[in-house]
Design a protein around this motif. Sequence first.
Motif, PDB file in Angstrom:
ATOM      1  N   PRO A  54      37.211  31.936  41.185  1.00 15.47           N
ATOM      2  CA  PRO A  54      35.965  32.677  40.965  1.00 15.47           C
ATOM      3  C   PRO A  54      35.987  34.055  41.604  1.00 15.47           C
ATOM      4  O   PRO A  54      36.823  34.356  42.450  1.00 15.47           O
ATOM      5  CB  PRO A  54      34.915  31.791  41.630  1.00 15.47           C
ATOM      6  N   LEU A  55      35.032  34.868  41.176  1.00 18.70           N
ATOM      7  CA  LEU A  55      34.791  36.167  41.802  1.00 18.70           C
ATOM      8  C   LEU A  55      35.971  37.112  41.669  1.00 18.70           C
ATOM      9  O   LEU A  55      36.263  37.889  42.562  1.00 18.70           O
ATOM     10  CB  LEU A  55      34.429  35.980  43.284  1.00 18.70           C
ATOM     11  N   GLY A  56      36.650  37.056  40.552  1.00 20.55           N
ATOM     12  CA  GLY A  56      37.749  37.986  40.302  1.00 20.55           C
ATOM     13  C   GLY A  56      39.097  37.419  40.698  1.00 20.55           C
ATOM     14  O   GLY A  56      39.203  36.515  41.514  1.00 20.55           O
ATOM     15  N   SER A  57      40.139  37.967  40.113  1.00 21.72           N
ATOM     16  CA  SER A  57      41.481  37.441  40.377  1.00 21.72           C
ATOM     17  C   SER A  57      42.504  38.553  40.573  1.00 21.72           C
ATOM     18  O   SER A  57      43.698  38.334  40.407  1.00 21.72           O
ATOM     19  CB  SER A  57      41.927  36.534  39.225  1.00 21.72           C
ATOM     20  N   ARG A  58      42.041  39.758  40.929  1.00 17.36           N
ATOM     21  CA  ARG A  58      42.975  40.847  41.214  1.00 17.36           C
ATOM     22  C   ARG A  58      43.265  40.848  42.713  1.00 17.36           C
ATOM     23  O   ARG A  58      42.446  41.294  43.516  1.00 17.36           O
ATOM     24  CB  ARG A  58      42.401  42.185  40.756  1.00 17.36           C
ATOM     25  N   ILE A  59      44.401  40.306  43.078  1.00 17.06           N
ATOM     26  CA  ILE A  59      44.756  40.116  44.484  1.00 17.06           C
ATOM     27  C   ILE A  59      45.765  41.176  44.925  1.00 17.06           C
ATOM     28  O   ILE A  59      46.761  41.433  44.235  1.00 17.06           O
ATOM     29  CB  ILE A  59      45.357  38.717  44.712  1.00 17.06           C
ATOM     30  N   LEU A  60      45.519  41.771  46.064  1.00 14.65           N
ATOM     31  CA  LEU A  60      46.433  42.767  46.613  1.00 14.65           C
ATOM     32  C   LEU A  60      47.543  42.049  47.381  1.00 14.65           C
ATOM     33  O   LEU A  60      47.321  41.513  48.468  1.00 14.65           O
ATOM     34  CB  LEU A  60      45.675  43.720  47.541  1.00 14.65           C
ATOM     35  N   LEU A  61      48.735  42.025  46.810  1.00 17.70           N
ATOM     36  CA  LEU A  61      49.878  41.372  47.434  1.00 17.70           C
ATOM     37  C   LEU A  61      50.775  42.362  48.160  1.00 17.70           C
ATOM     38  O   LEU A  61      51.444  42.017  49.139  1.00 17.70           O
ATOM     39  CB  LEU A  61      50.689  40.607  46.382  1.00 17.70           C
ATOM     40  N   ASP A  62      50.803  43.597  47.676  1.00 19.45           N
ATOM     41  CA  ASP A  62      51.637  44.630  48.276  1.00 19.45           C
ATOM     42  C   ASP A  62      50.742  45.749  48.796  1.00 19.45           C
ATOM     43  O   ASP A  62      50.164  46.503  48.006  1.00 19.45           O
ATOM     44  CB  ASP A  62      52.617  45.174  47.230  1.00 19.45           C
ATOM     45  N   PRO A  63      50.573  45.889  50.110  1.00 16.34           N
ATOM     46  CA  PRO A  63      49.690  46.926  50.670  1.00 16.34           C
ATOM     47  C   PRO A  63      50.039  48.339  50.209  1.00 16.34           C
ATOM     48  O   PRO A  63      49.164  49.210  50.186  1.00 16.34           O
ATOM     49  CB  PRO A  63      49.893  46.783  52.183  1.00 16.34           C
ATOM     50  N   ASP A  64      51.283  48.559  49.837  1.00 15.95           N
ATOM     51  CA  ASP A  64      51.683  49.890  49.385  1.00 15.95           C
ATOM     52  C   ASP A  64      51.078  50.242  48.022  1.00 15.95           C
ATOM     53  O   ASP A  64      51.090  51.405  47.623  1.00 15.95           O
ATOM     54  CB  ASP A  64      53.213  49.985  49.301  1.00 15.95           C
ATOM     55  N   LYS A  65      50.550  49.219  47.315  1.00 13.52           N
ATOM     56  CA  LYS A  65      49.980  49.453  45.992  1.00 13.52           C
ATOM     57  C   LYS A  65      48.453  49.437  46.014  1.00 13.52           C
ATOM     58  O   LYS A  65      47.808  49.276  44.981  1.00 13.52           O
ATOM     59  CB  LYS A  65      50.495  48.396  45.008  1.00 13.52           C
ATOM     60  N   VAL A  66      47.875  49.626  47.178  1.00 17.30           N
ATOM     61  CA  VAL A  66      46.426  49.502  47.335  1.00 17.30           C
ATOM     62  C   VAL A  66      45.662  50.489  46.454  1.00 17.30           C
ATOM     63  O   VAL A  66      44.550  50.208  45.998  1.00 17.30           O
ATOM     64  CB  VAL A  66      46.026  49.670  48.817  1.00 17.30           C
ATOM     65  N   PHE A  67      46.251  51.649  46.162  1.00 16.84           N
ATOM     66  CA  PHE A  67      45.557  52.654  45.360  1.00 16.84           C
ATOM     67  C   PHE A  67      45.935  52.606  43.878  1.00 16.84           C
ATOM     68  O   PHE A  67      45.629  53.528  43.127  1.00 16.84           O
ATOM     69  CB  PHE A  67      45.822  54.056  45.923  1.00 16.84           C
ATOM     70  N   ASP A  68      46.556  51.495  43.467  1.00 15.25           N
ATOM     71  CA  ASP A  68      46.901  51.338  42.055  1.00 15.25           C
ATOM     72  C   ASP A  68      45.677  50.970  41.208  1.00 15.25           C
ATOM     73  O   ASP A  68      45.662  51.194  40.000  1.00 15.25           O
ATOM     74  CB  ASP A  68      47.972  50.249  41.880  1.00 15.25           C
ATOM     75  N   HIS A  69      44.654  50.372  41.836  1.00 16.52           N
ATOM     76  CA  HIS A  69      43.442  49.963  41.130  1.00 16.52           C
ATOM     77  C   HIS A  69      42.215  50.333  41.963  1.00 16.52           C
ATOM     78  O   HIS A  69      42.324  50.582  43.163  1.00 16.52           O
ATOM     79  CB  HIS A  69      43.452  48.452  40.848  1.00 16.52           C
ATOM     80  N   ASN A  70      41.054  50.320  41.298  1.00 17.50           N
ATOM     81  CA  ASN A  70      39.814  50.701  41.995  1.00 17.50           C
ATOM     82  C   ASN A  70      39.239  49.593  42.857  1.00 17.50           C
ATOM     83  O   ASN A  70      38.461  49.858  43.769  1.00 17.50           O
ATOM     84  CB  ASN A  70      38.748  51.125  40.974  1.00 17.50           C
ATOM     85  N   MET A  71      39.583  48.331  42.556  1.00 18.74           N
ATOM     86  CA  MET A  71      38.952  47.204  43.247  1.00 18.74           C
ATOM     87  C   MET A  71      39.941  46.061  43.412  1.00 18.74           C
ATOM     88  O   MET A  71      40.691  45.748  42.486  1.00 18.74           O
ATOM     89  CB  MET A  71      37.733  46.729  42.453  1.00 18.74           C
TER      90      MET A  71
END
Length: 383
Positions: A30-47
Amino acid sequence: MRLLKRLPASFWGIIRFSQRFQSNGRPTAPLGSRILLDPDKVFDHNMWDHMQWSQEEEERAKDKARENSLVRIQPELQDKYESEASQYWNEFYKTHRNNFFKDRNWLFLEFPEILPEEARVHCMEVDTRIREDNCCCENNPAIKMSSAHNVGSCSDCSAATPPSVKQSGDEFPGSDATYRILEVGCGAGNSVIPILRATCNIPRVFLYCCDFASEAVELVKSHPFFDPSRCLAFVHDVSDDASPYPFPDQSLDIILIIFVLASLHPDRIQGTVNRLARLLKPGGMILFRDYGRYDLSQLRFKKGACLSENFYLRKNGTRVYFFTKDEIHNLFSSAGLIEVQNEMDQRLQVNRKKKMKMYRVWIQSKFQKPLPMSQSKQESCSM
């Protein structure tokens, strides 16, 4: 095998969609499934979804909340903002009537219970088309959701003559409906209109919607898709227990409360929840979403904007409270409801241009009215 090949593509989309849900209707993730696995890619998406704060980040948030609550607004001014609350919300809707409000189509993914079973299949098909077109909008429930996709706004729906719910004699509006939904704090209709679209070909569904602000109710009524034969919009103060509803107790299947309770004075919230719980049929459900403790919007307040603990005054005169999961559980449990879901939705919102990180916190919950003991035993035996 030949039979399987003849099945339409939308069928397989429905199967994929339904696999997101457990047997009790809750999303498996629930509540979304876009998980940040690589901290270096934090700015690849808005949320990013399901973000866990470090101990240092949590302490920093607590310190900021303590700092901005050191100076409290004087009692006489607090009384003014309480007694004139509807005026400030009316001004808000006058100012933002032509912008800011986007359809909350995420409701049908997070709250599939909001619709009767026959309407959910249609929403599954629409969601499948959106996903297959690779057009996934950012799931930001802070009224920033893109309105590019209007669930239920297909050609079949817009061309059809919507089935009306008959009014008979002295019965209440929608009394002949078999499925009744109430949205409390409907605002400009960014939940109402998607629900009306999604149920336009489903008979005997009636939607009630109310708001504290008359300007908001007028915005709903003026929408081209608003249909008074299927929806009753009315001005109502949900915190006033003496103010009657246009339908009896135990008549509603669903009550939707999205970013509403936070605007009430904390002393009036429990009474409001108790009253709403009485409106539900046995087995009916309240679907809830609101601001969580230490959300970005709480930490942005400056000194002098605090009314009481975790309760603040915005610059436009409206007010907002920030909840914890335990508070929400206690509020609805005290009203006699059973917890089905009570989640803290923690997300990382980023500004890719400015390289800024901002933590959002919301509480999302579902609470159900118990069935009578006899009916509950019958259903368990039939299973």
